[in-house]
Design a protein around this motif. Structure first.
Motif, PDB file in Angstrom:
ATOM      1  N   GLY A 150      -6.178 -22.336  24.448  1.00  0.00           N
ATOM      2  CA  GLY A 150      -4.737 -22.146  24.426  1.00  0.00           C
ATOM      3  C   GLY A 150      -4.185 -22.091  25.838  1.00  0.00           C
ATOM      4  N   GLY A 151      -2.884 -22.319  25.962  1.00  0.00           N
ATOM      5  CA  GLY A 151      -2.275 -22.305  27.287  1.00  0.00           C
ATOM      6  C   GLY A 151      -0.979 -21.544  27.340  1.00  0.00           C
ATOM      7  N   ASN A 173      -7.108 -26.350  27.079  1.00  0.00           N
ATOM      8  CA  ASN A 173      -5.758 -26.650  26.611  1.00  0.00           C
ATOM      9  C   ASN A 173      -5.689 -28.109  26.189  1.00  0.00           C
ATOM     10  OD1 ASN A 173      -3.014 -26.903  26.186  1.00  0.00           O
ATOM     11  ND2 ASN A 173      -2.438 -25.744  28.015  1.00  0.00           N
ATOM     12  N   LEU A 178       0.225 -25.589  31.521  1.00  0.00           N
ATOM     13  CA  LEU A 178       0.282 -24.209  31.034  1.00  0.00           C
ATOM     14  C   LEU A 178       1.708 -23.879  30.609  1.00  0.00           C
ATOM     15  CD1 LEU A 178      -1.675 -22.342  33.864  1.00  0.00           C
ATOM     16  CD2 LEU A 178      -2.560 -23.055  31.643  1.00  0.00           C
ATOM     17  N   PHE A 203      -7.683 -29.428  30.878  1.00  0.00           N
ATOM     18  CA  PHE A 203      -6.445 -29.912  30.286  1.00  0.00           C
ATOM     19  C   PHE A 203      -6.694 -31.181  29.475  1.00  0.00           C
ATOM     20  CE2 PHE A 203      -4.660 -27.538  33.981  1.00  0.00           C
ATOM     21  CZ  PHE A 203      -3.865 -26.665  33.261  1.00  0.00           C
ATOM     22  N   THR A 237      -3.980 -19.781  20.064  1.00  0.00           N
ATOM     23  CA  THR A 237      -3.345 -21.074  19.784  1.00  0.00           C
ATOM     24  C   THR A 237      -2.067 -20.933  18.963  1.00  0.00           C
ATOM     25  OG1 THR A 237      -4.952 -21.275  17.968  1.00  0.00           O
ATOM     26  CG2 THR A 237      -5.441 -22.451  19.992  1.00  0.00           C
TER      27      THR A 237
END
Length: 259
Positions: A150-151, A173, A178, A203, A237
């Motif tokens: 998650g970001g 992510n 982010l 990423f 998430t």
């Protein structure tokens, strides 16, 4: 007599019950929650409660005695399995039927789970409840390598917390940035500070599966890159409405699962 039944025992539900009494409502109030605790605040869970600075009693919206004093029937460890809008009643998992005059559904949200192989293995955590945080805290002392999926805000908050406790953190992510939706300057500055601390980033990552290694650690595998070893994996998430198991569809309640 039939009064008000509130399904859910989170902060909103607890405040609703308290507000009814403050507004001089004198009818029955029944508050039903599937956790073992009275209504509590969730924001401190990932901060002072996780670090041990805040005892569990300070997380509660109100002391347990409040509900007794205000004649609020607080049913913990209880789950509503069905709602009968015609008969104006709910049935719990213990088989009890509770009649209501008015019904408030305040079940809040639950973590959004990813449908990948191995996402239910031991060592994988989500964040919503006191029990979730207790499990994470119990693992922190021995978790040297941590993967955060998650970001968003919670993911980045936990990256800082785990790093502070001496863990090596990798953030995964599926997007390219982010804090999606935040100001670009804020995002860039956070990324810069995080990288200076030694936090790694993956990423545009395509997670494929999570496997258990022979030594009990986890291995996060990707379709487009090298695997990452982890002692603990935290999924951050996002959220979705917590509506499962209540029988809302058969009760005629229209659901919006896009939340």
């Amino acid at each position: 007599m039939a009064g008000i039944v509130i399904i859910g025992a989170g902060q909103g539900a607890g405040q609703a019950a308290a507000s009814l009494r403050q507004a001089k409502y004198e009818g029955d109030i029944t508050l039903i929650g599937d956790e073992a605790y009275p209504p509590y605040q969730r924001p401190p869970l990932s901060k002072a409660y996780l670090s041990g600075e805040l005892p569990i009693e300070r997380v509660y919206v109100r002391a347990e005695k409040f509900y007794t004093d205000k004649n609020i029937d607080l049913k913990t460890n209880t789950r509503v399995e069905s709602i009968d809008p015609q008969g104006k009643s709910v049935t719990t998992d213990s088989g009890e039927t509770i009649v209501y005059e008015k019904l408030l559904i305040a079940t809040g949200s639950r973590p959004r789970k990813l449908s990948i192989a191995g996402s239910d293995l031991q060592g994988i955590h989500y964040l919503r409840t006191i029990s979730d945080v207790d499990a994470i805290r119990d693992s922190m002392s021995t978790a040297k390598n941590i993967v955060i999926v998650g970001g968003g805000y919670i993911a980045n908050e936990f990256a800082g917390i785990f790093h502070q406790f001496g863990s090596h953190v990798t953030m995964v992510n599926r997007g390219g940035t982010l804090l999606r939706g935040y100001d670009e300057t804020v995002r860039d500055r956070l990324l810069q500070i995080s990288m200076m601390k030694g936090i790694n980033f993956r990423f545009n990552a395509k997670m494929e599966k999570i496997e258990k290694n022979g030594d009990g650690t986890l291995c996060v595998r990707f379709a487009d890159g090298d695997p990452v070893a982890a002692d603990l994996v935290l999924f951050a998430t996002g959220r979705r409405p917590h509506t499962e198991g209540l029988g809302l569809e058969t009760a005629g309640v229209e659901l919006n699962e896009k939340g």
